[in-house]
Design an enzyme around this catalytic site. Structure first.
Site, PDB file in Angstrom:
ATOM      1  N   GLU A 111       0.829  -1.219   0.000  1.00  0.00           N
ATOM      2  CA  GLU A 111       0.000   0.000   0.000  1.00  0.00           C
ATOM      3  C   GLU A 111       0.859   1.264   0.000  1.00  0.00           C
ATOM      4  O   GLU A 111       1.702   1.439   0.876  1.00  0.00           O
ATOM      5  CB  GLU A 111      -0.912  -0.023   1.241  1.00  0.00           C
ATOM      6  CG  GLU A 111      -1.903   1.116   1.262  1.00  0.00           C
ATOM      7  CD  GLU A 111      -2.916   1.002   2.407  1.00  0.00           C
ATOM      8  OE1 GLU A 111      -3.326  -0.115   2.754  1.00  0.00           O
ATOM      9  OE2 GLU A 111      -3.284   2.051   2.957  1.00  0.00           O
ATOM     10  N   LYS A 151      -7.377  -1.376  11.337  1.00  0.00           N
ATOM     11  CA  LYS A 151      -6.791  -1.746  10.039  1.00  0.00           C
ATOM     12  C   LYS A 151      -5.547  -0.889   9.815  1.00  0.00           C
ATOM     13  O   LYS A 151      -4.518  -1.358   9.324  1.00  0.00           O
ATOM     14  CB  LYS A 151      -7.831  -1.551   8.930  1.00  0.00           C
ATOM     15  CG  LYS A 151      -7.433  -2.113   7.581  1.00  0.00           C
ATOM     16  CD  LYS A 151      -6.588  -1.162   6.759  1.00  0.00           C
ATOM     17  CE  LYS A 151      -6.266  -1.740   5.392  1.00  0.00           C
ATOM     18  NZ  LYS A 151      -5.342  -0.898   4.618  1.00  0.00           N
ATOM     19  N   ASP A 205       4.310 -15.139  11.096  1.00  0.00           N
ATOM     20  CA  ASP A 205       2.961 -15.539  10.705  1.00  0.00           C
ATOM     21  C   ASP A 205       1.994 -14.379  10.972  1.00  0.00           C
ATOM     22  O   ASP A 205       1.540 -14.189  12.100  1.00  0.00           O
ATOM     23  CB  ASP A 205       2.590 -16.793  11.516  1.00  0.00           C
ATOM     24  CG  ASP A 205       1.215 -17.325  11.180  1.00  0.00           C
ATOM     25  OD1 ASP A 205       0.420 -16.603  10.552  1.00  0.00           O
ATOM     26  OD2 ASP A 205       0.934 -18.470  11.583  1.00  0.00           O
ATOM     27  N   HIS A 220      -2.335  10.506  -0.122  1.00  0.00           N
ATOM     28  CA  HIS A 220      -2.511   9.192  -0.738  1.00  0.00           C
ATOM     29  C   HIS A 220      -2.470   9.245  -2.250  1.00  0.00           C
ATOM     30  O   HIS A 220      -1.956   8.363  -2.905  1.00  0.00           O
ATOM     31  CB  HIS A 220      -3.903   8.662  -0.353  1.00  0.00           C
ATOM     32  CG  HIS A 220      -3.865   7.394   0.417  1.00  0.00           C
ATOM     33  ND1 HIS A 220      -4.081   7.342   1.755  1.00  0.00           N
ATOM     34  CD2 HIS A 220      -3.641   6.123   0.048  1.00  0.00           C
ATOM     35  CE1 HIS A 220      -3.993   6.112   2.172  1.00  0.00           C
ATOM     36  NE2 HIS A 220      -3.715   5.346   1.159  1.00  0.00           N
TER      37      HIS A 220
HETATM   38  C1  MEV Z   1      -5.905   2.899   5.289  1.00  0.00           C
HETATM   39  O1  MEV Z   1      -5.145   1.797   4.857  1.00  0.00           O
HETATM   40  C2  MEV Z   1      -5.909   2.999   6.798  1.00  0.00           C
HETATM   41  C3  MEV Z   1      -6.783   4.098   7.388  1.00  0.00           C
HETATM   42  O2  MEV Z   1      -8.123   3.967   6.915  1.00  0.00           O
HETATM   43  C4  MEV Z   1      -6.731   3.941   8.890  1.00  0.00           C
HETATM   44  C5  MEV Z   1      -7.682   4.828   9.651  1.00  0.00           C
HETATM   45  O3  MEV Z   1      -8.730   5.193   9.113  1.00  0.00           O
HETATM   46  O4  MEV Z   1      -7.362   5.118  10.822  1.00  0.00           O
HETATM   47  C6  MEV Z   1      -6.317   5.468   6.956  1.00  0.00           C
END
Ligand code: MEV
Length: 425
Positions: free
Chosen positions: A72, A262, A278, A377
């Site tokens: 990413e 995430k 792992d 991004h």
């Molecule tokens: C994107 O890979 C991760 C985010 O969505 C995490 C978040 O929202 O805190 C930017």
């Protein structure tokens, strides 16, 4: 930048890190196909991902260069940026517990649960001694069975396969040293099962480690000076308050917690993968732990200090990673990763990993609470879109810049730009 220049820049970056020529060669050649063929079944290829190094980390007073493997865009840049913010407050402080894992043995059809539990408790020292000193497959210089726990699991009602609506679970607690420990524990569970059956009068079904390794934990904190958060648009205290609001959002709303976490795992997985560990085990443990109070919640917490001078971040997660055995031993890049971080123990690795998780989270919620994440991004994402449209060398940056300028970071537009470029050539 042309392909040739880019290759030179990558090679220079690697040698600036002080990697030996052998390490650089190991990274360049990656995993050999014959090794891959021994690692899994039906191998047809190896699958490469970008590997980078996160800057600016100071952990327990030591500068650490952290390898990350991730597909990413923005993850590495964001992580290094947050590490710089933490560095302004002295860096990260990290700690960990002893590397103790849990193995589970499920015991059904126990005629007398209370009597069986008492017998197992009484025999526990002998069973541990047997595993550690008598049974050849579990005697180890580095690992040790250190405890047994007996748990009674009632079911809400009788089931067709379990007429007595309950069963016992025996936990073997295992000190795993610098290994992740899955093989050690699974071997021990299988070895001990017949003895557990004999003592309990029951029948053993599953014998396997628990990935909820909540006795093998790692924690990190950092104190970011509020002044360091200042942006051209926002003063530091306003942004710090918004970060605390974002933290509370994830602490109390599972929909937000999932996205927040995430982002934490963006950093954690990247280091776990770089070291050949792992990542599914680490993911499973982290999410289960995040739901330990009955509602899925955030893995991190951010608060302002009483004098409003610092933003304090905290993270505590189960962290079952090793520095010996498994893919860590056979993957050449995993070995280089460990050398890059200058670590020797699994605990040091676990501590670094949670720092990266905390940094990644700070970067994400800081950006979300300030300018939003799309600005940063998009330029990186645009490069991926350009590559997907067939751009190579110089054309990647040219098309990406055009996509961002037009605010149209879409594959179709990149394809059209590629066509135009070909036409001009
Ligand atoms: C994107 O890979 C991760 C985010 O969505 C995490 C978040 O929202 O805190 C930017």
């Amino acid at each position: 930048m042309s392909k040739k220049l880019r290759d030179v820049a990558i090679a220079e970056r690697a040698s600036l890190l002080g990697l030996s020529p052998a390490d650089q060669a190991a990274l360049q050649h990656g995993l050999a196909l014959d090794v891959a063929d021994h690692m899994i079944e039906n191998a047809i290829a190896t699958y490469a991902l970008p590997m980078g190094v996160a800057d600016n980390f100071v952990i327990n007073g030591r500068e650490v260069r952290i390898p990350m493997v991730v597909e990413e865009p923005s993850v590495l840049a964001a992580c290094g940026f947050a590490a710089k913010l933490a560095r302004a407050g002295g860096g990260f402080r990290a700690s960990s517990t002893e590397p103790i894992m849990i193995g589970q043995i499920q015991v059904l059809d126990v005629p007398d649960v209370a009597a069986a539990s008492a017998k197992l408790e009484q025999a526990s020292a002998d069973l541990l001694d047997w595993l550690n000193t008598q049974n050849p497959s579990t005697i180890s210089k580095h690992a040790k069975a250190i405890g047994l726990e007996i748990r009674h699991i009632p079911l809400p009602a009788a089931q067709s396969v379990i007429p007595n609506p309950h069963f016992l679970v025996v936990h073997i607690l295992y000190y795993c040293g610098d290994a992740m420990g899955a093989n050690l524990i699974n071997t021990a569970c299988e070895a001990l099962a017949p003895k557990i059956e004999a003592l309990s009068g029951g029948r053993v079904n599953l014998r396997i480690l628990s990935n909820l390794n909540d006795k093998r934990m790692a924690s990190a904190t950092c104190d970011v000076p509020v002044s360091a958060l200042t942006t051209p648009e926002l003063d530091g205290l306003t942004l710090a308050r918004r970060i605390v609001e974002a933290s509370l959002f994830a602490e109390y709303d599972p929909y937000r917690a999932t996205t927040h976490n995430k982002g934490v795992m963006n950093g954690i997985d990247a280091v776990v993968i770089a070291t050949g560990n792992d990542w599914r085990a680490v993911e499973a443990a982290a999410h289960a732990y995040a739901a330990r109070n009955g509602q899925y919640a955030s893995m991190t917490r951010w608060r302002l200090s009483a004098d409003n001078q610092f933003l304090r971040g905290e993270i505590t997660l189960p962290m079952a990673v090793g520095v010996v055995g498994g893919a860590t031993r056979v993957h050449p890049a995993a070995q280089v990763s460990l050398r890059l971080m200058e670590i020797r123990t699994a605990r040091e690795l676990a501590e670094i990993i949670v720092c990266v998780g905390l940094a990644q989270n700070l970067a994400a919620i800081r950006a979300l609470a300030a300018e939003g994440i799309q600005r940063g991004h998009m330029s990186l994402h645009a490069r991926q879109i350009a590559i997907a449209a067939g751009a190579t060398g110089d054309a990647i940056d040219r098309i990406a810049e055009q996509l961002v300028t037009e605010k149209q970071v879409r594959l179709e537009r990149a394809q059209t730009l590629m066509e135009n470029l070909k036409f001009r050539i």
